[in-house]
Design an enzyme around this catalytic site. Structure first.
Site, PDB file in Angstrom:
ATOM      1  N   ASN A 109       0.823  -1.291   0.138  1.00 30.75           N
ATOM      2  CA  ASN A 109       0.383   0.071   0.142  1.00 30.75           C
ATOM      3  C   ASN A 109       0.469   1.296   0.087  1.00 30.75           C
ATOM      4  O   ASN A 109       1.593   1.254   0.477  1.00 30.75           O
ATOM      5  CB  ASN A 109      -0.384  -0.136   1.176  1.00 30.75           C
ATOM      6  CG  ASN A 109      -0.614   0.730   2.412  1.00 30.75           C
ATOM      7  OD1 ASN A 109      -0.641   2.104   2.628  1.00 30.75           O
ATOM      8  ND2 ASN A 109       0.038   0.021   3.254  1.00 30.75           N
ATOM      9  N   SER A 181       5.299   4.880   8.885  1.00 28.92           N
ATOM     10  CA  SER A 181       5.107   4.927   7.018  1.00 28.92           C
ATOM     11  C   SER A 181       5.345   5.732   5.951  1.00 28.92           C
ATOM     12  O   SER A 181       6.074   6.484   6.428  1.00 28.92           O
ATOM     13  CB  SER A 181       3.549   5.756   7.298  1.00 28.92           C
ATOM     14  OG  SER A 181       3.222   5.678   6.190  1.00 28.92           O
ATOM     15  N   THR A 184       4.716   8.928   4.016  1.00 29.04           N
ATOM     16  CA  THR A 184       4.270  10.510   4.040  1.00 29.04           C
ATOM     17  C   THR A 184       6.271  10.656   4.136  1.00 29.04           C
ATOM     18  O   THR A 184       6.765  10.457   4.730  1.00 29.04           O
ATOM     19  CB  THR A 184       3.736  10.955   5.083  1.00 29.04           C
ATOM     20  OG1 THR A 184       3.149   9.974   5.218  1.00 29.04           O
ATOM     21  CG2 THR A 184       4.216  11.654   5.838  1.00 29.04           C
ATOM     22  N   ASN A 245       5.860  -1.613  11.714  1.00 32.85           N
ATOM     23  CA  ASN A 245       5.175  -1.099  10.608  1.00 32.85           C
ATOM     24  C   ASN A 245       5.716  -1.670   9.100  1.00 32.85           C
ATOM     25  O   ASN A 245       6.145  -3.236   9.405  1.00 32.85           O
ATOM     26  CB  ASN A 245       5.049   0.184  10.392  1.00 32.85           C
ATOM     27  CG  ASN A 245       4.043   1.622   9.265  1.00 32.85           C
ATOM     28  OD1 ASN A 245       3.180   0.512   8.643  1.00 32.85           O
ATOM     29  ND2 ASN A 245       3.931   2.121   9.548  1.00 32.85           N
TER      30      ASN A 245
HETATM   31  C1  LIG Z   1      -3.816  -0.945   3.764  1.00 27.43           C
HETATM   32  C2  LIG Z   1      -2.576   0.084   4.650  1.00 27.43           C
HETATM   33  C3  LIG Z   1      -2.715   0.610   5.407  1.00 27.43           C
HETATM   34  C4  LIG Z   1      -2.013   0.898   6.175  1.00 27.43           C
HETATM   35  N1  LIG Z   1      -2.023   1.808   7.395  1.00 27.43           N
HETATM   36  C5  LIG Z   1      -1.669   2.193   8.346  1.00 27.43           C
HETATM   37  C6  LIG Z   1      -1.689   3.095   8.490  1.00 27.43           C
HETATM   38  O1  LIG Z   1      -2.484   4.243   8.877  1.00 27.43           O
HETATM   39  N2  LIG Z   1      -1.221   3.921  10.410  1.00 27.43           N
HETATM   40  C7  LIG Z   1      -0.108   2.407  10.987  1.00 27.43           C
HETATM   41  O2  LIG Z   1       0.727   2.881  11.165  1.00 27.43           O
HETATM   42  N3  LIG Z   1      -0.366   1.101  10.099  1.00 27.43           N
HETATM   43  C8  LIG Z   1      -0.859   1.214   8.762  1.00 27.43           C
HETATM   44  N4  LIG Z   1      -0.990   0.392   8.271  1.00 27.43           N
HETATM   45  C9  LIG Z   1       0.386  -0.750   8.800  1.00 27.43           C
HETATM   46  C10 LIG Z   1      -0.448  -1.695   9.691  1.00 27.43           C
HETATM   47  O3  LIG Z   1      -1.005  -1.381  11.079  1.00 27.43           O
HETATM   48  C11 LIG Z   1       0.470  -3.070  10.218  1.00 27.43           C
HETATM   49  O4  LIG Z   1       1.625  -2.004  11.096  1.00 27.43           O
HETATM   50  C12 LIG Z   1       0.749  -2.977   8.773  1.00 27.43           C
HETATM   51  O5  LIG Z   1       0.655  -3.705   8.442  1.00 27.43           O
HETATM   52  C13 LIG Z   1       2.087  -5.422   9.432  1.00 27.43           C
HETATM   53  O6  LIG Z   1       1.123  -6.242   9.660  1.00 27.43           O
HETATM   54  P1  LIG Z   1       0.448  -6.953   9.073  1.00 27.43           P
HETATM   55  O7  LIG Z   1       1.458  -8.532   8.277  1.00 27.43           O
HETATM   56  O8  LIG Z   1       0.145  -8.188   9.809  1.00 27.43           O
HETATM   57  O9  LIG Z   1      -0.159  -7.202   8.263  1.00 27.43           O
HETATM   58  C14 LIG Z   1      -1.359  -0.447   6.859  1.00 27.43           C
HETATM   59  C15 LIG Z   1      -1.581  -1.594   6.737  1.00 27.43           C
HETATM   60  C16 LIG Z   1      -1.634  -2.048   5.367  1.00 27.43           C
HETATM   61  C17 LIG Z   1      -1.903  -3.061   5.026  1.00 27.43           C
END
Ligand SMILES: Cc1cc2nc3c(=O)[nH]c(=O)nc-3n(C[C@H](O)[C@H](O)[C@H](O)COP(=O)(O)O)c2cc1C
Length: 352
Positions: A109, A181, A184, A245
């Site tokens: 993303n 993130s 940004t 993240n």
């Molecule tokens: C589509 C998408 C949007 C995300 N937006 C944010 C966000 O706004 N803020 C944030 O701290 N992490 C964001 N993340 C990261 C997730 O919170 C998480 O830390 C990361 O995806 C790892 O976990 P996972 O492997 O279970 O997805 C986002 C992840 C995805 C896939």
């Protein structure tokens, strides 16, 4: 019999990812996505001075604008982290900006903090709180985390983060400052220890009465950067770290044609690095800060492994996108099974 939850998840996976996301948020917000069963008491977890019915949280970025907090809590998450919210509304990056790498069990993303802005965000949260003649009562049912970020343009982190803490501290059970993130520009530079120290000091000075404060870190720092960050977080009065993240790395084993898309990679291919970073930090932490592990968690075995490695809590995002609410039932069953195999009667006993 037709399982509505599973059918809906099957249908959502066939839609454009952002349309599917919007539909999912809408149906969860309106209570159409079902309700989880009460949790087994063995899963109860204490951390950050809070009580969690189970250690499995929803990671930030799913409910960026706090539209579905109560519905998400009902699905059976042990806690829900909403946001990232920015001071002013902003649209995020142009579409397409969200890609499913289905065979890789992953997502890329580059949303870029699409946010309704803090005013609207607080309006969305207000109905969760009802006056009880004694201040307000949290009505989400499980601990609520609020994840804060900065705008793409015109940001002043040393002013913006404290201001956002001030706006959200009466709603949040804990607050996360998101410094990681990849979408940004300049945000990840705030993880440098001198900047982090100034940021934590600015927040602490302005809001000594804040709820527990967590810092969310990237997986892409050099290994030897995490120790000094841990120390800076401790010195600055933070209460925990979220590790990690999404990653800018592209592991060689990715097969999906979308693997070259720019943005942060999440899901299964992130697991190895997220585990490594957790181990690094946990070895130095000695239980001082609360550690929340996020990145590629797909099974109950993964969860117990992270908890044994020193995580107090875990978060999922990508597995929830692929499997829908059923993932929670499965993860909890598997976790209970793994606990019994390891002779662990309660999660609370892991921390004694
Ligand atoms: C589509 C998408 C949007 C995300 N937006 C944010 C966000 O706004 N803020 C944030 O701290 N992490 C964001 N993340 C990261 C997730 O919170 C998480 O830390 C990361 O995806 C790892 O976990 P996972 O492997 O279970 O997805 C986002 C992840 C995805 C896939």
């Amino acid at each position: 019999m037709l399982d509505i939850g599973k059918t809906a998840t099957w249908l959502l996976r066939r839609l454009n990812p952002e349309t599917a996301h919007e539909l999912a948020i809408h149906s969860i917000a309106h209570g159409l996505a079902g309700r989880g069963k009460p949790d087994h008491s063995a899963l109860r977890t204490e951390a950050l001075g809070l009580s969690f019915p189970n250690p499995i949280g929803l990671a930030a970025g799913f409910d960026k604008n706090a539209r579905a907090v109560r519905g998400l809590a009902r699905l059976g998450f042990g806690f829900v982290e909403t946001g990232t919210v920015t001071p002013r509304p902003q649209p995020g990056n142009p579409r397409p900006r969200l890609f499913r790498l289905v065979d890789d069990h992953a997502i890329i993303n580059r949303m870029g903090f699409n946010s309704c802005g803090i005013d609207r965000f607080c309006q969305n949260l207000t109905p969760l709180f009802r006056p009880d003649g004694n201040g307000t009562v949290k009505a989400a049912g499980v601990p609520l985390g609020i994840n804060l970020g900065i705008n793409k343009t015109g940001a002043d982190p040393l002013v913006d983060y404290p201001a956002l803490v001030g706006r959200t501290k009466s709603y949040a059970d804990y607050i996360t400052i998101n410094l990681s993130s990849p979408n940004t520009p300049g945000l990840r530079d705030l993880q440098a220890t001198d900047m982090l120290a100034r940021l934590l000091d600015a927040i602490q000075t302005a809001h000594p009465d804040r709820p527990p404060l967590l810092v969310k870190l990237a997986p892409d720092l050099e290994d030897d950067a995490y120790g000094p960050i841990l120390q800076t977080a401790l010195d600055g009065g933070a209460d925990g770290l979220i590790l990690t993240n999404t990653t800018l790395a592209r592991p060689a084993r990715l097969t999906d044609p979308h693997r070259e898309e720019a943005g942060g990679l999440s899901g299964a291919p992130l697991a190895e690095r997220a585990r490594h970073v957790l181990q690094l930090v946990s070895d130095l932490n000695n239980g001082r800060l609360c550690l929340v592990s996020s990145g590629g968690i797909e099974t109950g075995k993964d969860i117990l492994e992270r908890l044994k490695m020193g995580a107090d809590l875990v978060q999922v995002y990508t597995a929830f996108i692929y499997e829908g609410p059923a993932v929670l039932t499965r993860l909890k069953q598997e976790l209970l099974h793994e606990m019994s195999r390891s002779g662990i009667r309660t999660l609370a006993s892991l921390r004694r």
